[in-house]
Scaffold this motif. Structure first.
Motif, mmCIF file in Angstrom:
data_model
loop_
_atom_site.group_PDB
_atom_site.id
_atom_site.type_symbol
_atom_site.label_atom_id
_atom_site.label_comp_id
_atom_site.label_asym_id
_atom_site.label_seq_id
_atom_site.Cartn_x
_atom_site.Cartn_y
_atom_site.Cartn_z
ATOM 1 N N GLU A 92 0.690 3.863 -4.658
ATOM 2 C CA GLU A 92 0.602 2.696 -3.788
ATOM 3 C C GLU A 92 1.193 3.011 -2.424
ATOM 4 O O GLU A 92 2.115 3.830 -2.302
ATOM 5 N N ILE A 93 0.664 2.316 -1.416
ATOM 6 C CA ILE A 93 1.215 2.425 -0.066
ATOM 7 C C ILE A 93 2.305 1.365 0.080
ATOM 8 O O ILE A 93 2.065 0.183 -0.168
ATOM 9 N N THR A 94 3.492 1.754 0.456
ATOM 10 C CA THR A 94 4.578 0.793 0.645
ATOM 11 C C THR A 94 4.644 0.345 2.107
ATOM 12 O O THR A 94 3.902 0.856 2.968
ATOM 13 N N ASP A 95 5.549 -0.592 2.398
ATOM 14 C CA ASP A 95 5.666 -1.079 3.778
ATOM 15 C C ASP A 95 6.368 -0.074 4.687
ATOM 16 O O ASP A 95 6.611 -0.357 5.862
ATOM 17 N N SER A 96 6.649 1.114 4.139
ATOM 18 C CA SER A 96 7.198 2.178 4.982
ATOM 19 C C SER A 96 6.116 2.869 5.803
ATOM 20 O O SER A 96 6.425 3.655 6.710
ATOM 21 N N CYS A 97 4.860 2.560 5.499
ATOM 22 C CA CYS A 97 3.752 3.154 6.262
ATOM 23 C C CYS A 97 3.827 2.670 7.706
ATOM 24 O O CYS A 97 3.843 1.460 7.972
ATOM 25 N N ARG A 98 3.862 3.598 8.661
ATOM 26 C CA ARG A 98 4.019 3.272 10.074
ATOM 27 C C ARG A 98 2.704 3.234 10.827
ATOM 28 O O ARG A 98 2.663 3.032 12.043
ATOM 29 N N GLY A 99 1.603 3.456 10.136
ATOM 30 C CA GLY A 99 0.316 3.458 10.831
ATOM 31 C C GLY A 99 0.219 4.598 11.824
ATOM 32 O O GLY A 99 -0.244 4.434 12.960
ATOM 33 N N CYS A 100 0.677 5.769 11.388
ATOM 34 C CA CYS A 100 0.721 6.917 12.292
ATOM 35 C C CYS A 100 -0.681 7.391 12.667
ATOM 36 O O CYS A 100 -1.683 6.989 12.066
ATOM 37 N N LEU A 101 -0.743 8.246 13.656
ATOM 38 C CA LEU A 101 -2.027 8.741 14.142
ATOM 39 C C LEU A 101 -2.493 9.988 13.401
ATOM 40 O O LEU A 101 -3.682 10.321 13.418
ATOM 41 N N ALA A 102 -1.569 10.688 12.758
ATOM 42 C CA ALA A 102 -1.925 11.961 12.121
ATOM 43 C C ALA A 102 -2.878 11.767 10.947
ATOM 44 O O ALA A 102 -3.791 12.577 10.726
ATOM 45 N N HIS A 103 -2.682 10.703 10.174
ATOM 46 C CA HIS A 103 -3.535 10.407 9.008
ATOM 47 C C HIS A 103 -3.653 11.600 8.054
ATOM 48 O O HIS A 103 -4.741 11.930 7.566
ATOM 49 N N ARG A 104 -2.522 12.253 7.810
ATOM 50 C CA ARG A 104 -2.540 13.396 6.897
ATOM 51 C C ARG A 104 -2.977 12.981 5.489
ATOM 52 O O ARG A 104 -3.626 13.741 4.777
ATOM 53 N N CYS A 105 -2.573 11.759 5.098
ATOM 54 C CA CYS A 105 -2.958 11.282 3.763
ATOM 55 C C CYS A 105 -4.473 11.200 3.615
ATOM 56 O O CYS A 105 -5.032 11.535 2.570
ATOM 57 N N GLU A 106 -5.142 10.751 4.664
ATOM 58 C CA GLU A 106 -6.605 10.646 4.629
ATOM 59 C C GLU A 106 -7.238 12.032 4.581
ATOM 60 O O GLU A 106 -8.196 12.268 3.829
ATOM 61 N N ASP A 107 -6.695 12.965 5.373
ATOM 62 C CA ASP A 107 -7.279 14.302 5.456
ATOM 63 C C ASP A 107 -7.185 15.043 4.125
ATOM 64 O O ASP A 107 -8.095 15.798 3.754
ATOM 65 N N VAL A 108 -6.068 14.834 3.403
ATOM 66 C CA VAL A 108 -5.848 15.605 2.177
ATOM 67 C C VAL A 108 -6.584 15.011 0.971
ATOM 68 O O VAL A 108 -6.786 15.694 -0.030
ATOM 69 N N CYS A 109 -7.005 13.744 1.058
ATOM 70 C CA CYS A 109 -7.662 13.090 -0.072
ATOM 71 C C CYS A 109 -9.123 13.524 -0.177
ATOM 72 O O CYS A 109 -9.950 13.206 0.680
ATOM 73 N N LYS A 110 -9.433 14.238 -1.242
ATOM 74 C CA LYS A 110 -10.779 14.768 -1.440
ATOM 75 C C LYS A 110 -11.749 13.716 -1.988
ATOM 76 O O LYS A 110 -12.950 13.967 -2.080
ATOM 77 N N ARG A 111 -11.227 12.559 -2.378
ATOM 78 C CA ARG A 111 -12.064 11.517 -2.975
ATOM 79 C C ARG A 111 -12.393 10.392 -2.000
ATOM 80 O O ARG A 111 -13.098 9.452 -2.370
ATOM 81 N N GLY A 112 -11.868 10.484 -0.803
ATOM 82 C CA GLY A 112 -12.129 9.429 0.176
ATOM 83 C C GLY A 112 -11.546 8.090 -0.245
ATOM 84 O O GLY A 112 -12.113 7.030 0.056
ATOM 85 N N ALA A 113 -10.402 8.129 -0.911
ATOM 86 C CA ALA A 113 -9.816 6.900 -1.451
ATOM 87 C C ALA A 113 -8.915 6.180 -0.458
ATOM 88 O O ALA A 113 -8.492 5.055 -0.721
ATOM 89 N N ILE A 114 -8.632 6.803 0.688
ATOM 90 C CA ILE A 114 -7.707 6.200 1.649
ATOM 91 C C ILE A 114 -8.453 5.712 2.885
ATOM 92 O O ILE A 114 -9.252 6.434 3.487
ATOM 93 N N SER A 115 -8.175 4.460 3.233
ATOM 94 C CA SER A 115 -8.757 3.861 4.436
ATOM 95 C C SER A 115 -7.644 3.169 5.218
ATOM 96 O O SER A 115 -6.503 3.080 4.754
ATOM 97 N N PHE A 116 -7.973 2.644 6.401
ATOM 98 C CA PHE A 116 -6.955 2.037 7.261
ATOM 99 C C PHE A 116 -7.446 0.685 7.780
ATOM 100 O O PHE A 116 -8.637 0.500 8.043
ATOM 101 N N ASP A 117 -6.504 -0.249 7.899
ATOM 102 C CA ASP A 117 -6.871 -1.559 8.428
ATOM 103 C C ASP A 117 -6.727 -1.564 9.948
ATOM 104 O O ASP A 117 -6.475 -0.520 10.567
#
Length: 473
Positions: A92-117
């Motif tokens: 789960e994503i906690t409220d510690s997520c800062r909405g950074c620009l790097a989006h490393r989590c998205e890049d490393v996910c091979k299933r395309g399971a991460i998106s951004f609001d």
């Protein structure tokens, strides 16, 4: 006087005690629906949101105390209605997520399971996530956490999943019945079937001069239980319940130690067969190593077999810390020798269902086994006993034991053996950390001191294995 570690254990005990009390009085069938009201008599809930849900859960606990779901052969079962308070499992994503620009989590996910609001905050699509954990590893804010449930963390063989209703679900094929999840579930939503009614039925029949004698075979880990009383008082209490005699499973351990030490020398490599959860794990996870498992029955079954072969019309109840023993007793190779199994938790309920205050009883003697048979109860004890068996029988063989304290260490040793890189010729497999003294059916799980078992072992009159089993010849 504290008899249990947790309130969940105490609740389980109260249900078992009331079911047993009604069974002794032959009023169980008439009053079974009233047991939840007896345990929670008022209208104010003590554990749940309302008294009605509390009683509904208690009704399911009563069913488990009466033998559980008969169509489900597994000893460990989930009470679905009680399993609804844990958060959804997984990453789960906690409220510690800062909405950074790097989006490393998205890049490393091979299933395309991460998106951004629109605020650039990450979200995980559970339908795509395979829980690989790569996103959590690369997040610079540690904002992604794995909310594994306590039962899943406790289950080292990965037999617990979460179903569509958000309840725990047990894979019976993987489950070893070790009961680790039972002890760790904070809501008591996972529990083990009880055969306390079978034992009461046996006690009633043997008390009515039915022609058979009922033996209690007690595990050596009993020495670290019932800490509020003396061991001799526990033995007297068992006889007050109606058992004809109390025999140490440790004497069976002495018998196993002698046979197993020979088998190791003959085959060159062996794994132990004393822990049923370990044996089940070998069968399911390392089937190619199954031929290396000792052909000996466990100490429980070994001494029970001896009693039944030498005593006419004997029936046997094993009493110990292990929920997996309940499953072992159902095996074709063991069923003829064991008539029922109780845990120490259930024995306490049985004492109190008869209003037996064991601290007020005189002390009886329990002395059937050697030091080496008794130390089977703790991790490393079986290896020590096997080495002693080799020594006493003058066998020319160098034992190199690999002591596995818990199922994770068992996995490591078995994996090494499967790859032929194990430095050892005997795997002592114990599914519970600490050995049998860490079993799920213990009254107290904090008493895991190896010294306690060693002290009990040193109190044995017989100092060698040969001396202990000489009385059997």
């Amino acid at each position: 006087m504290r008899k249990f570690d947790t309130k969940i254990q105490h609740l389980k005990y109260k249900v078992l005690r009331e079911v047993a009390r009604q069974a002794w009085n032959d009023t169980l069938l008439q009053n079974v629906l009233d047991i939840p009201k007896i345990i929670v008599p008022g209208k104010v809930p003590t554990m749940r949101c309302c008294v009605y849900k509390e009683r509904a859960i208690l009704a399911e606990r009563v069913k488990m105390a009466m033998g559980g779901d008969q169509e489900n052969s597994n000893v460990i079962q989930v009470i679905d209605i009680a399993c609804d308070e844990c958060p959804a499992a997984g990453y789960e994503i906690t409220d510690s997520c800062r909405g950074c620009l790097a989006h490393r989590c998205e890049d490393v996910c091979k299933r395309g399971a991460i998106s951004f609001d629109h605020n650039h905050v990450a979200h995980i699509d559970k339908s795509k996530c395979v829980e690989c954990g790569q996103c959590a590893k690369v997040c610079p804010y540690f904002a992604i956490v794995n909310r594994k449930r306590p039962c899943q963390i406790a289950c080292k063989v990965k037999a617990i999943k979460i179903n569509d209703e958000n309840s725990a679900c047990i894979d019976n094929d993987k489950c070893t019945n070790c009961g680790a999840c039972v002890y760790q579930c904070p809501f008591g939503a996972i529990t083990d079937k009880s055969y306390i009614l079978n034992v009461i039925d046996l006690l009633k029949k043997c008390n009515k001069e039915s022609g058979f004698k009922l033996y209690a075979v007690v595990a050596p880990s009993i020495s670290s239980q019932f800490t509020y009383a003396k061991l001799g008082q526990v033995i007297t209490g068992l006889k007050k319940l109606g058992f004809h005699a109390v025999v140490e499973a440790a004497l069976g351990a002495d018998m196993v130690a002698m046979k197993e030490s020979k088998e190791i020398a003959e085959k060159g490599f062996l794994t132990s067969s004393c822990c049923p959860a370990f044996v089940k794990y070998v069968k399911t996870a390392f089937p190619d190593l199954l031929p290396h498992v000792s052909t000996n029955l466990s100490p429980m079954a070994t001494i029970a077999k001896y009693i039944k072969e030498t005593e006419e019309n004997a029936k046997i109840v094993f009493i110990g810390p292990c929920t997996a023993k309940k499953a072992e007793a159902q095996l074709e190779s063991v069923r003829p020798y064991i008539d029922s199994v109780l845990t120490f938790e259930e024995l306490q309920a049985l004492f109190d269902s008869r209003d037996l205050e064991i601290t007020e009883l005189e002390e009886d003697v329990l002395d059937n086994a050697s030091y080496y048979g008794r130390i089977f109860a703790r991790s490393g004890g079986l290896s020590d006993a096997a080495a002693q068996g080799i020594k006493e029988q003058n066998i020319d063989f160098e034992l190199k034991p690999v002591t596995c304290n818990g199922i994770e260490e068992c996995r490591t040793a078995l994996m090494k053996k499967s790859k032929n890189v194990l430095d050892g010729n005997f795997i002592e497999g114990m599914a519970c950390v600490g050995g049998c003294i860490g079993g799920a059916g213990c009254l107290t799980h904090g008493v895991k001191d190896k010294a306690e078992i060693d002290k009990y072992g040193k109190e044995a009159l017989e100092k060698t294995i040969a001396d202990a089993i000489s009385v059997l010849k």
